[in-house]
Scaffold this motif. Structure first.
Motif, PDB file in Angstrom:
ATOM      1  N   GLY A  25       0.825  -1.139  -0.100  1.00  0.00           N
ATOM      2  CA  GLY A  25      -0.033   0.125  -0.010  1.00  0.00           C
ATOM      3  C   GLY A  25       0.767   1.359   0.042  1.00  0.00           C
ATOM      4  N   ARG A  26       1.989   1.121   0.805  1.00  0.00           N
ATOM      5  CA  ARG A  26       2.870   2.398   0.734  1.00  0.00           C
ATOM      6  C   ARG A  26       3.552   2.585  -0.363  1.00  0.00           C
ATOM      7  NH1 ARG A  26       6.739   2.503   5.900  1.00  0.00           N
ATOM      8  NH2 ARG A  26       7.184   4.398   4.774  1.00  0.00           N
ATOM      9  N   LEU A  27       4.043   1.424  -1.185  1.00  0.00           N
ATOM     10  CA  LEU A  27       4.636   1.745  -2.629  1.00  0.00           C
ATOM     11  C   LEU A  27       3.668   2.093  -3.541  1.00  0.00           C
ATOM     12  CD1 LEU A  27       6.721  -1.689  -2.414  1.00  0.00           C
ATOM     13  CD2 LEU A  27       7.604   0.767  -2.481  1.00  0.00           C
ATOM     14  N   ALA A  28       2.403   1.743  -3.367  1.00  0.00           N
ATOM     15  CA  ALA A  28       1.317   2.233  -4.534  1.00  0.00           C
ATOM     16  C   ALA A  28       1.333   3.867  -4.080  1.00  0.00           C
ATOM     17  CB  ALA A  28       0.015   1.459  -4.211  1.00  0.00           C
ATOM     18  N   ASN A  29       1.693   4.281  -3.062  1.00  0.00           N
ATOM     19  CA  ASN A  29       1.430   5.822  -2.931  1.00  0.00           C
ATOM     20  C   ASN A  29       2.655   6.409  -3.037  1.00  0.00           C
ATOM     21  OD1 ASN A  29      -1.605   5.802  -2.640  1.00  0.00           O
ATOM     22  ND2 ASN A  29      -1.014   4.813  -0.584  1.00  0.00           N
ATOM     23  N   ALA A  30       3.765   5.857  -3.140  1.00  0.00           N
ATOM     24  CA  ALA A  30       4.990   6.435  -3.356  1.00  0.00           C
ATOM     25  C   ALA A  30       5.564   6.850  -4.651  1.00  0.00           C
ATOM     26  CB  ALA A  30       6.163   5.436  -2.519  1.00  0.00           C
ATOM     27  N   ASP A  31       6.444   7.723  -4.899  1.00  0.00           N
ATOM     28  CA  ASP A  31       7.062   7.998  -6.173  1.00  0.00           C
ATOM     29  C   ASP A  31       8.134   7.409  -6.368  1.00  0.00           C
ATOM     30  OD1 ASP A  31       8.394   9.449  -4.330  1.00  0.00           O
ATOM     31  OD2 ASP A  31       8.204  11.583  -5.371  1.00  0.00           O
ATOM     32  N   PHE A  32       8.693   6.330  -5.843  1.00  0.00           N
ATOM     33  CA  PHE A  32       9.542   5.562  -6.009  1.00  0.00           C
ATOM     34  C   PHE A  32       9.209   3.913  -5.817  1.00  0.00           C
ATOM     35  CE2 PHE A  32       9.464   7.352  -1.635  1.00  0.00           C
ATOM     36  CZ  PHE A  32       9.301   6.197  -0.867  1.00  0.00           C
ATOM     37  N   ASN A  33      10.192   3.075  -5.966  1.00  0.00           N
ATOM     38  CA  ASN A  33       9.941   1.737  -6.124  1.00  0.00           C
ATOM     39  C   ASN A  33      10.446   0.832  -5.049  1.00  0.00           C
ATOM     40  OD1 ASN A  33      12.640   1.522  -7.237  1.00  0.00           O
ATOM     41  ND2 ASN A  33      12.109   0.548  -8.894  1.00  0.00           N
ATOM     42  N   GLY A  34      10.876   1.409  -3.936  1.00  0.00           N
ATOM     43  CA  GLY A  34      11.504   0.337  -2.853  1.00  0.00           C
ATOM     44  C   GLY A  34      11.691   1.090  -1.621  1.00  0.00           C
ATOM     45  N   PHE A  35      11.871   0.503  -0.582  1.00  0.00           N
ATOM     46  CA  PHE A  35      12.317   1.016   0.588  1.00  0.00           C
ATOM     47  C   PHE A  35      13.571   0.126   1.272  1.00  0.00           C
ATOM     48  CE2 PHE A  35       7.475   1.351   1.038  1.00  0.00           C
ATOM     49  CZ  PHE A  35       7.455   2.949   1.287  1.00  0.00           C
ATOM     50  N   PRO A  36      14.510   0.998   1.923  1.00  0.00           N
ATOM     51  CA  PRO A  36      15.556   0.446   2.867  1.00  0.00           C
ATOM     52  C   PRO A  36      14.815  -0.199   4.081  1.00  0.00           C
ATOM     53  CG  PRO A  36      16.037   2.752   2.331  1.00  0.00           C
ATOM     54  CD  PRO A  36      14.672   2.507   1.591  1.00  0.00           C
ATOM     55  N   VAL A  37      15.058  -1.480   4.295  1.00  0.00           N
ATOM     56  CA  VAL A  37      14.682  -2.148   5.577  1.00  0.00           C
ATOM     57  C   VAL A  37      15.676  -1.962   6.648  1.00  0.00           C
ATOM     58  CG1 VAL A  37      13.777  -4.255   6.489  1.00  0.00           C
ATOM     59  CG2 VAL A  37      13.527  -3.839   4.104  1.00  0.00           C
ATOM     60  N   VAL A  38      15.418  -1.248   7.850  1.00  0.00           N
ATOM     61  CA  VAL A  38      16.095  -1.043   8.867  1.00  0.00           C
ATOM     62  C   VAL A  38      15.658  -1.433  10.309  1.00  0.00           C
ATOM     63  CG1 VAL A  38      16.862   1.234   8.073  1.00  0.00           C
ATOM     64  CG2 VAL A  38      14.910   1.183   9.004  1.00  0.00           C
ATOM     65  N   ASP A  39      16.410  -2.147  10.863  1.00  0.00           N
ATOM     66  CA  ASP A  39      16.339  -2.588  12.204  1.00  0.00           C
ATOM     67  C   ASP A  39      15.814  -1.461  13.233  1.00  0.00           C
ATOM     68  OD1 ASP A  39      18.787  -1.786  13.256  1.00  0.00           O
ATOM     69  OD2 ASP A  39      19.564  -3.863  13.319  1.00  0.00           O
TER      70      ASP A  39
END
Length: 165
Positions: A25-39
């Motif tokens: 859902g967040r990706l559908a609303n973002a203007d980019f195609n990925g997120f860094p995954v952080v702890d």
């Protein structure tokens, strides 16, 4: 020019335990195609892209998941025709994948750069013929995320440098 000169310091991230349906859902609303995954300490532990999440929803062996009866009763029906991604109703597969953590789909072999890495190194990574890297997390010596560089950031930096000359 170094990575720190072109990176953005405001970075949207997700956690390894975040639900993939929320991330979709967040990706559908973002203007980019990925997120860094952080702890919890801000260390980069992976990266999750649209392609990673969408792979959960694509059919394999032409099997479509169709709800039969009332949840939680699910049955599968196999069709003799190929179904393309655009023809699917994500609602059914989203229900099936709800609760699945990002850690199950993220890429753990993340290409990162340091703030002091030079521009040519950043450019080489983003133009690599073998990897399709769109965004480079920038991490400090301890692996903590301090910024991100997208391909468009590199293009802007080149444009601005040419205009200034």
């Amino acid at each position: 020019m170094d990575a720190k000169d072109i990176m953005r310091t405001t970075v949207e991230t997700v956690g390894p335990d975040d639900d993939v349906s929320d991330v979709l859902g967040r990706l559908a609303n973002a203007d980019f195609n990925g997120f860094p995954v952080v702890d919890d300490d801000g260390h980069v532990v992976g990266i999750v892209t649209q392609q990673d999440v969408v792979s959960l929803f694509q059919t394999k062996d032409r099997t479509l998941w169709i709800p039969v009866g009332f949840p939680p009763f699910m049955e599968t029906l196999t069709y003799a025709v190929d179904v393309s991604w655009k023809d699917l109703d994500l609602g059914v597969d989203a229900v099936r994948s709800a609760g699945k953590p990002v850690r199950d789909v993220m890429t753990t072999d993340v290409v990162t750069v340091a703030p002091d890495d030079d521009f040519d190194h950043v450019l080489d990574l983003l133009a690599d013929d073998e990897r399709d890297i769109n965004r480079l997390p920038v991490v400090d010596d301890g692996g903590v995320l301090v910024g991100i560089i997208a391909r468009q950031d590199v293009l802007r930096a080149l444009r601005d440098e040419r205009r200034a000359a």
